[in-house]
Design a protein around this motif. Structure first.
Motif, mmCIF file in Angstrom:
data_model
loop_
_atom_site.group_PDB
_atom_site.id
_atom_site.type_symbol
_atom_site.label_atom_id
_atom_site.label_comp_id
_atom_site.label_asym_id
_atom_site.label_seq_id
_atom_site.Cartn_x
_atom_site.Cartn_y
_atom_site.Cartn_z
ATOM 1 N N VAL A 32 0.838 -1.203 0.000
ATOM 2 C CA VAL A 32 0.000 0.000 0.000
ATOM 3 C C VAL A 32 0.868 1.248 0.000
ATOM 4 O O VAL A 32 0.607 2.209 -0.742
ATOM 5 N N VAL A 33 1.942 1.219 0.819
ATOM 6 C CA VAL A 33 2.838 2.380 0.859
ATOM 7 C C VAL A 33 3.443 2.622 -0.521
ATOM 8 O O VAL A 33 3.472 3.752 -1.022
ATOM 9 N N LEU A 34 3.898 1.542 -1.162
ATOM 10 C CA LEU A 34 4.496 1.667 -2.491
ATOM 11 C C LEU A 34 3.465 2.210 -3.473
ATOM 12 O O LEU A 34 3.752 3.094 -4.279
ATOM 13 N N LEU A 60 0.893 4.044 -2.908
ATOM 14 C CA LEU A 60 0.457 5.423 -2.692
ATOM 15 C C LEU A 60 1.567 6.430 -2.897
ATOM 16 O O LEU A 60 1.306 7.569 -3.265
ATOM 17 N N SER A 61 2.832 6.029 -2.652
ATOM 18 C CA SER A 61 3.860 7.059 -2.564
ATOM 19 C C SER A 61 4.654 7.248 -3.850
ATOM 20 O O SER A 61 5.417 8.195 -3.937
ATOM 21 N N LYS A 62 4.495 6.372 -4.846
ATOM 22 C CA LYS A 62 5.357 6.493 -6.014
ATOM 23 C C LYS A 62 4.648 7.207 -7.160
ATOM 24 O O LYS A 62 3.438 7.118 -7.314
ATOM 25 N N LYS A 63 5.480 7.860 -7.980
ATOM 26 C CA LYS A 63 4.938 8.538 -9.151
ATOM 27 C C LYS A 63 5.009 7.659 -10.383
ATOM 28 O O LYS A 63 4.231 7.803 -11.307
ATOM 29 N N ASN A 64 5.992 6.761 -10.380
ATOM 30 C CA ASN A 64 6.252 5.959 -11.565
ATOM 31 C C ASN A 64 5.191 4.870 -11.714
ATOM 32 O O ASN A 64 4.890 4.141 -10.778
ATOM 33 N N ILE A 94 5.122 2.038 -13.231
ATOM 34 C CA ILE A 94 5.537 0.649 -13.046
ATOM 35 C C ILE A 94 5.740 0.344 -11.567
ATOM 36 O O ILE A 94 5.433 -0.756 -11.096
ATOM 37 N N ALA A 95 6.206 1.343 -10.801
ATOM 38 C CA ALA A 95 6.345 1.131 -9.358
ATOM 39 C C ALA A 95 4.977 0.893 -8.729
ATOM 40 O O ALA A 95 4.829 0.059 -7.828
ATOM 41 N N LEU A 105 2.485 -0.497 -10.206
ATOM 42 C CA LEU A 105 2.156 -1.874 -10.578
ATOM 43 C C LEU A 105 2.824 -2.863 -9.623
ATOM 44 O O LEU A 105 2.208 -3.854 -9.198
ATOM 45 N N MET A 106 4.079 -2.560 -9.234
ATOM 46 C CA MET A 106 4.767 -3.440 -8.278
ATOM 47 C C MET A 106 4.034 -3.458 -6.952
ATOM 48 O O MET A 106 3.939 -4.503 -6.293
ATOM 49 N N VAL A 129 0.780 1.280 -19.902
ATOM 50 C CA VAL A 129 1.930 2.123 -19.561
ATOM 51 C C VAL A 129 2.764 2.404 -20.813
ATOM 52 O O VAL A 129 3.172 3.543 -21.061
ATOM 53 N N ILE A 170 6.503 8.317 -17.753
ATOM 54 C CA ILE A 170 5.443 7.502 -17.141
ATOM 55 C C ILE A 170 5.173 7.956 -15.713
ATOM 56 O O ILE A 170 4.772 7.178 -14.869
ATOM 57 N N MET A 171 5.418 9.248 -15.443
ATOM 58 C CA MET A 171 5.112 9.767 -14.109
ATOM 59 C C MET A 171 3.620 10.099 -14.054
ATOM 60 O O MET A 171 3.153 11.007 -14.752
ATOM 61 N N VAL A 188 10.387 -0.935 -1.990
ATOM 62 C CA VAL A 188 9.590 0.239 -1.654
ATOM 63 C C VAL A 188 10.446 1.494 -1.589
ATOM 64 O O VAL A 188 10.053 2.549 -2.081
ATOM 65 N N LEU A 221 14.461 2.438 -10.085
ATOM 66 C CA LEU A 221 13.341 1.555 -10.406
ATOM 67 C C LEU A 221 13.814 0.164 -10.803
ATOM 68 O O LEU A 221 13.168 -0.836 -10.481
ATOM 69 N N LEU A 233 12.120 -7.196 -6.436
ATOM 70 C CA LEU A 233 10.805 -7.842 -6.427
ATOM 71 C C LEU A 233 10.926 -9.330 -6.736
ATOM 72 O O LEU A 233 10.178 -10.146 -6.201
ATOM 73 N N LEU A 236 7.893 -6.904 -15.958
ATOM 74 C CA LEU A 236 8.059 -5.605 -15.291
ATOM 75 C C LEU A 236 9.451 -5.037 -15.560
ATOM 76 O O LEU A 236 9.604 -3.835 -15.803
ATOM 77 N N ASN A 271 12.662 6.610 -9.878
ATOM 78 C CA ASN A 271 11.519 6.151 -9.095
ATOM 79 C C ASN A 271 11.277 7.081 -7.911
ATOM 80 O O ASN A 271 11.358 6.672 -6.757
ATOM 81 N N PRO A 272 11.005 8.379 -8.166
ATOM 82 C CA PRO A 272 10.830 9.300 -7.052
ATOM 83 C C PRO A 272 9.516 9.036 -6.325
ATOM 84 O O PRO A 272 8.570 8.520 -6.902
ATOM 85 N N SER A 273 9.486 9.375 -5.038
ATOM 86 C CA SER A 273 8.233 9.228 -4.305
ATOM 87 C C SER A 273 7.765 10.598 -3.863
ATOM 88 O O SER A 273 8.554 11.530 -3.735
ATOM 89 N N PHE A 274 6.487 10.747 -3.672
ATOM 90 C CA PHE A 274 5.990 12.012 -3.167
ATOM 91 C C PHE A 274 5.085 11.741 -1.971
ATOM 92 O O PHE A 274 4.589 10.632 -1.800
ATOM 93 N N THR A 331 2.483 9.000 3.572
ATOM 94 C CA THR A 331 2.127 7.607 3.295
ATOM 95 C C THR A 331 2.747 6.671 4.316
ATOM 96 O O THR A 331 2.153 5.665 4.681
#
Lengths: 385, 103, 167
Positions: free
Chosen positions: B18-20, B22-26, B28-29, B31-32, B83, B93-94, C24, C29, C36, C71, C88-91, C96
């Protein structure tokens, strides 16, 4: 043995761990020697086919050449290219090596001689290739080199596509044996060629050919060795590797050759099954198994030095447009055949010998052509002289 | 109990997914993240199937897990196709920068 | 005394959580995608411990060998190659994390307060045969539906990919 060790006061887990370790060490050592010998085997055959001698200096007939090669490789400097992803670069050889050595858990050595007879043996063997795919992709990406990347991606795409025909090609044999374990598959066949799974009926024969072609592609062997096409990609995914890491890839490649040979032997060519009279002499079955395996390896090497390389689109076409539909036909046909066979068991007695007879005729035709070629060749040589 | 061990592991994996997610822009991330969540649920099914099996058919949990794996395969294929199609259109893909709705 | 299954349980736990934390929190990426793979492998280990040998092999074959490779390919084809370190930036990272921590806490509290039915551990032995029979008898309809779904997904993916090329 276990009970004896426990009675001496050794902890049961320790005993189990030690036994596991001994079996693993034996298999790995055997494999290292086998893959070393295979390099010699292949280079000598290649030499013969190209009218030269091949390595013959180190040891009798050059038999110890692989030891010299290994020593040379270990003395080389271990280079890591600038800008490489060091973690992935270092991890990749281990994954490839595990991926190639893990099948030895379920590969039999003869009648009932096996490290662990998993009841999903064949499936395990196919699925564990995932490690090799990820390993090559890691090597391709981690090297920070375009040739490596292209080679790694090609290799992964090729293995993933050919995994399907290979698995489908195994299915008729699995149906025939009614088991997924290697011992079960081997025991379902007899010692005589017409009792082998490959010559059971036309469908298993098709499946055998599909499986063999597919596993050549999965092992990155010629004519499907696009991942390391020397003329295009230098050396493919292992371009940037040197020293011990390169030796590991080398070892894995030849060990893979043995895995292909042993799997083909066990599933399609009767494994190490002996006639009733010879069964007390279990060591003969090991000998027979190794003999068949080395014959398959010889055929693969023979193909390597005979056929040219495929193009990448031809390779994908072959897998998706021809092998896959054919393997579906073989699977369906085998299912129907088994239904009919249930009602009229006499069919089973007839098809095996007929298929074997056809195979013998093909073989005869082949040798006839070879004989003609020889005569023609001698004739031209004589006229020139 | 060992069942609790599996459930805790599965809960933790679910949370990480869930964290992954919600927090990623990419894309494919993201999807992971979905894959992690699906795997966590599959672990739950198999663990319950092993420790508290339903009467008469102890393999229902594993059947569910097989269906989850197959569904994940279908989902991953379609999502990756989307994608890649989006990548052709936007050259990135952001997901937070997809502001245009009409193609 | 800790038995062999428990030892392996903790080994697989370490593998899964070590690599899923990398999945995570890595900003690269591709590293996430490769990590994974180990997560999925560890989960296959869980399945072996839970008596699902066939399921474990299917997990490695389809998940680790198929979906994960897909993937990785997707990652490589969508421009993450040019700048891997920041692909693979996070916001809203802190937000979160707090939310995820809360979710985990709630789940653990629920787990702690629930009593599960009595547990009878039976070793069922090989599962392949039973799963095959269940799939083709009791679960034949879901099985057919999912095969239809897979074909539909395949065709859909091909159409989606080809759409851009034709125009």
């Amino acid at each position: 043995m276990e009970a004896f060790a426990v009675s001496l006061g050794v902890h049961i887990y320790l005993v189990k761990a030690i036994i596991m370790f001994i079996i693993a060490a034996l298999s790995v050592t055997f494999m290292a020697v086998i893959s070393g010998l295979t390099t010699w085997f292949e280079r000598r055959i290649a030499g013969r086919m190209q009218s030269r001698i091949g390595p013959n200096r180190v040891g009798p007939q050059g038999l110890l050449q692989f030891v010299a090669d290994a020593v040379k490789l270990f003395m080389k400097e271990d280079l890591i290219p600038k800008g490489a992803d060091r973690l992935l670069f270092k991890m990749s050889p281990y994954l490839c090596m595990i991926g190639v050595f893990a099948p030895f858990v379920v590969l039999p050595w003869g009648m009932g001689i096996i490290a662990a007879d998993l009841n999903v043996g064949v499936l395990y063997l196919i699925s564990i290739t995932a490690l090799v795919v990820v390993g090559t992709l890691m090597a391709g990406w981690g090297s920070n080199n375009k040739w490596s990347l292209l080679g790694g991606m090609r290799s992964a795409a090729q293995i993933v596509s050919y995994e399907i025909p290979v698995a489908m090609g195994l299915l008729p044999s699995i149906l025939f044996a009614g088991s997924l374990s290697m011992i079960g598959l081997m025991n379902a066949q007899g010692w005589a060629p017409w009792q082998w799974s490959a010559f059971q009926n036309p469908f298993t024969m098709i499946a055998f050919l599909i499986f063999f072609t597919g596993s050549l592609a999965e092992g990155n062997r010629v004519p499907f060795d696009l991942p390391e096409a020397e003329s295009e990609l230098v050396s493919g995914f292992n371009t940037e590797y040197s020293g011990f890491r390169f030796a590991v890839y080398f070892l894995a490649e030849w060990a893979n050759l043995y895995v292909i040979g042993a799997l083909t032997t066990a599933v399609f060519l009767g494994g190490g099954n002996l006639p009733e009279a010879l069964q007390p002499y279990w060591y003969l079955s090991i000998f027979l198994f190794l003999l068949k395996t080395f014959f398959i390896m010889f055929v693969i090497i023979w193909l390597r030095w005979t056929l040219p390389r495929f193009r990448i689109d031809q390779l994908m076409d072959l897998s998706w447009k021809y092998l896959l539909p054919l393997s579906f036909i073989a699977f369906f046909g085998q299912a129907v055949y088994m239904l009919i066979d249930h009602q009229f068991p006499v069919i089973d007695m007839v098809t095996g010998p007929i298929m074997f007879l056809i195979f013998l005729l093909v073989l005869l035709k082949f040798f006839y052509r070879v004989a003609i070629n020889f005569r023609e060749q001698n004739k031209t040589v004589n006229t020139r002289a | 109990m060992i069942l609790d061990g599996y459930l805790v592991a599965s809960a933790a994996l679910f949370t990480l997914g869930v964290v992954l997610f919600l927090s990623k822009k990419n894309a494919i991330a993201i999807l992971m993240g979905v894959e992690l969540i699906l795997n966590a649920s599959a672990i739950n099914f198999v663990a319950f199937g092993k420790f508290t099996p339903s009467q008469g058919s102890p393999f229902d949990g594993q059947i569910f897990a097989i269906f989850i794996i197959l569904l994940a395969a279908a989902e991953a294929v379609v999502a990756l196709a989307i994608v890649l199609a989006a990548y052709k259109e936007y050259k990135h893909i952001m997901v937070d920068q997809y502001t245009k709705l009409r193609g | 005394m800790i038995g062999i299954p428990e030892i392996f349980f903790y080994i697989f736990c370490a593998l899964i959580f070590g690599s899923s934390l990398l999945v995570v929190f890595s900003y690269n990426l591709l590293r996430s995608a490769f990590a994974l793979f180990f997560v999925l492998f560890g989960i296959a280990g869980f399945y072996v411990l839970l008596g699902g040998d066939f399921l474990a092999v299917i997990q490695i074959m389809v998940y680790a060998g198929g979906i994960n490779i897909l993937l990785i390919f997707g990652t490589m084809m969508t421009g993450s190659i040019s700048q891997p370190e920041t692909s693979n930036p996070s916001f809203q990272g802190i937000l979160t994390l707090i939310g995820g921590g809360g979710l985990l806490l709630i789940l653990l509290i629920i787990l702690n307060h629930t009593t599960w039915p009595s547990q009878s551990l039976i070793d069922h032995g090989p599962t392949t045969k039973q799963i095959g029979q269940l799939l083709l008898r009791n679960y034949i309809l879901p099985f057919e539906v999912i095969s239809f779904l897979l074909v539909a997904a395949m065709v859909g993916a091909i159409v989606l990919i080809n759409k851009g090329e034709r125009s």
